[in-house]
Design an enzyme around this catalytic site. Sequence first.
Site, mmCIF file in Angstrom:
data_model
loop_
_atom_site.group_PDB
_atom_site.id
_atom_site.type_symbol
_atom_site.label_atom_id
_atom_site.label_comp_id
_atom_site.label_asym_id
_atom_site.label_seq_id
_atom_site.Cartn_x
_atom_site.Cartn_y
_atom_site.Cartn_z
ATOM 1 N N LYS A 115 0.836 -1.270 -0.021
ATOM 2 C CA LYS A 115 -0.073 -0.067 0.072
ATOM 3 C C LYS A 115 0.935 1.221 -0.160
ATOM 4 O O LYS A 115 0.677 2.184 -0.626
ATOM 5 C CB LYS A 115 -0.888 -0.007 1.250
ATOM 6 C CG LYS A 115 -2.122 -1.027 0.903
ATOM 7 C CD LYS A 115 -3.537 -0.824 1.377
ATOM 8 C CE LYS A 115 -4.381 -1.859 0.850
ATOM 9 N NZ LYS A 115 -5.875 -1.713 1.379
ATOM 10 N N LYS A 197 -3.923 -11.306 -6.665
ATOM 11 C CA LYS A 197 -5.420 -11.372 -6.310
ATOM 12 C C LYS A 197 -6.196 -10.470 -6.794
ATOM 13 O O LYS A 197 -5.807 -9.018 -7.198
ATOM 14 C CB LYS A 197 -5.258 -11.342 -4.692
ATOM 15 C CG LYS A 197 -5.260 -9.938 -4.163
ATOM 16 C CD LYS A 197 -5.641 -9.946 -2.734
ATOM 17 C CE LYS A 197 -5.989 -8.473 -2.253
ATOM 18 N NZ LYS A 197 -6.633 -8.156 -1.126
ATOM 19 N N LYS A 200 -10.159 -4.904 -5.000
ATOM 20 C CA LYS A 200 -11.116 -3.663 -5.468
ATOM 21 C C LYS A 200 -10.451 -2.550 -6.009
ATOM 22 O O LYS A 200 -10.916 -1.760 -6.609
ATOM 23 C CB LYS A 200 -12.065 -3.284 -4.292
ATOM 24 C CG LYS A 200 -11.623 -3.369 -2.990
ATOM 25 C CD LYS A 200 -12.549 -3.250 -1.816
ATOM 26 C CE LYS A 200 -12.093 -3.407 -0.581
ATOM 27 N NZ LYS A 200 -12.836 -3.453 0.642
HETATM 28 P P1 ATP Z 1 -7.868 -3.916 -1.444
HETATM 29 O O1 ATP Z 1 -7.742 -4.829 -2.811
HETATM 30 O O2 ATP Z 1 -8.176 -2.403 -1.753
HETATM 31 O O3 ATP Z 1 -6.617 -4.231 -0.787
HETATM 32 P P2 ATP Z 1 -9.511 -5.893 -0.544
HETATM 33 O O4 ATP Z 1 -10.047 -6.390 -1.790
HETATM 34 O O5 ATP Z 1 -8.292 -6.887 -0.113
HETATM 35 O O6 ATP Z 1 -8.984 -4.482 -0.670
HETATM 36 P P3 ATP Z 1 -10.581 -5.962 2.042
HETATM 37 O O7 ATP Z 1 -11.382 -4.862 2.735
HETATM 38 O O8 ATP Z 1 -8.964 -5.734 2.586
HETATM 39 O O9 ATP Z 1 -10.346 -5.856 0.389
HETATM 40 O O10 ATP Z 1 -10.941 -7.308 2.347
HETATM 41 C C1 ATP Z 1 -12.214 -7.988 2.980
HETATM 42 C C2 ATP Z 1 -12.067 -9.474 3.042
HETATM 43 O O11 ATP Z 1 -12.056 -9.996 1.628
HETATM 44 C C3 ATP Z 1 -10.791 -9.890 3.787
HETATM 45 O O12 ATP Z 1 -11.055 -11.117 4.550
HETATM 46 C C4 ATP Z 1 -10.003 -10.568 2.508
HETATM 47 O O13 ATP Z 1 -8.948 -11.476 3.080
HETATM 48 C C5 ATP Z 1 -10.897 -10.956 1.734
HETATM 49 N N1 ATP Z 1 -10.338 -10.754 0.190
HETATM 50 C C6 ATP Z 1 -10.101 -9.719 -0.525
HETATM 51 N N2 ATP Z 1 -9.617 -10.035 -1.699
HETATM 52 C C7 ATP Z 1 -9.800 -11.341 -1.602
HETATM 53 C C8 ATP Z 1 -9.577 -12.337 -2.771
HETATM 54 N N3 ATP Z 1 -9.193 -12.032 -3.903
HETATM 55 N N4 ATP Z 1 -9.532 -13.651 -2.388
HETATM 56 C C9 ATP Z 1 -10.174 -13.963 -1.463
HETATM 57 N N5 ATP Z 1 -10.369 -13.154 -0.537
HETATM 58 C C10 ATP Z 1 -10.473 -11.878 -0.472
#
Ligand code: ATP
Length: 334
Positions: A115, A197, A200
């Site tokens: 980040k 991964k 968002k």
């Molecule tokens: P960013 O992509 O902006 O870092 P994020 O998509 O990881 O954000 P978070 O709010 O940090 O979103 O995550 C919310 C939940 O979703 C967490 O438990 C995280 O582990 C899960 N998660 C996020 N992306 C994935 C993914 N690609 N596959 C499985 N679980 C995910």
Amino acid sequence: MLDGQKVLFSGIQATGRLTLGNYLGALRNWVKLSDEYMCFYCVVDEHSITVRQDPATLRKRSRDLLTLYIAAGLDPKKNCLYYQSHVSAHAELAWILNCFTYMGEMNRMTQFKDKSAKHEDNINVGLFAYPVLMAADILLYQTDVVPVGLDQKQHLEITRDIAERFNNIYGDVFTIPDAYFGKVGARIMSLQDPLHKMSKSDENPNASIYLTDTPDDIMRKCKKAVTDSLAQIRYSEEQPGIRNLIDIYSACTDKTPEETVREFENAGYGQFKEAVGESVVSVLKPLQDEMKRLSGEKDYINSIIKENAEKAAYYSSKTLRKVHRRIGFPDRIR
Ligand code: ATP
Ligand code: LTN
């Protein structure tokens, strides 16, 4: 444990549009686990401001996220669904835990490294100390289990380290929490770059399936998903694109990857991608319909926000009071 029940805590940040990764990796498991535990599902809006947010957008997204928790099937009478910023104990305990966390430990956090590379102009102290606030979230409720995606493994480990360190000094104050990772869907990858991964905050709109995507968007993105030229549907490290599609299909249809491979043994990539798209649509459509219905239920949602914030404040204040006492803060005069 709280009131003789095992406790589950988890949270999602109110930033960006949620993706299929968030749903399959987190939310869906929450619903599956919600009968077994006393559950706290938090909209972690205080975590969101480690990156600059537009106030009106943050407020709307937080509300939408809380509504999504309900739409996904979490009963707000049984599960505590609330905003982190409504319960001041989170920030208070985070401060205290900051004093039991080392700079070197935080420096090793890969999410901080990622980040801060992305937000070079705003590497703030909050971003650095983010895992400590997360530890506070979890430890406040004497949590036994934390269902998260695999990207949060390191944060869970540091939470346990901080809790153990604190307990070693002051006696048993915190329950040591375990992470829970779903069997399938714990790491959904980008459709355009299956080595990273699905996120968002990805700039390429074709890389992520958003929970608000229309069926047409979903089908198009699945058809465009990056694969390979091996022309075989196998669950292998050498085929990260196909492997990811197998994970998505398996998670959406409640099958194992092996069952999916068998089902599509003789299929071409085109046919498989179409089936993947349809499986995603069938999971997201009911969720979207329920979101639409709930967005008209303003008073109902407001009453849930109020009741659940009170419930969270009640339980978290118990732990915070214990921490204050053990540390040596003076008792309040009542
Ligand atoms: P960013 O992509 O902006 O870092 P994020 O998509 O990881 O954000 P978070 O709010 O940090 O979103 O995550 C919310 C939940 O979703 C967490 O438990 C995280 O582990 C899960 N998660 C996020 N992306 C994935 C993914 N690609 N596959 C499985 N679980 C995910
Ligand atoms: N850091 C997590 C979100 C989060 C969380 C938590 C998850 C904040 N506090 C407590 C589980 C428990 C993330 O970025 N996904």
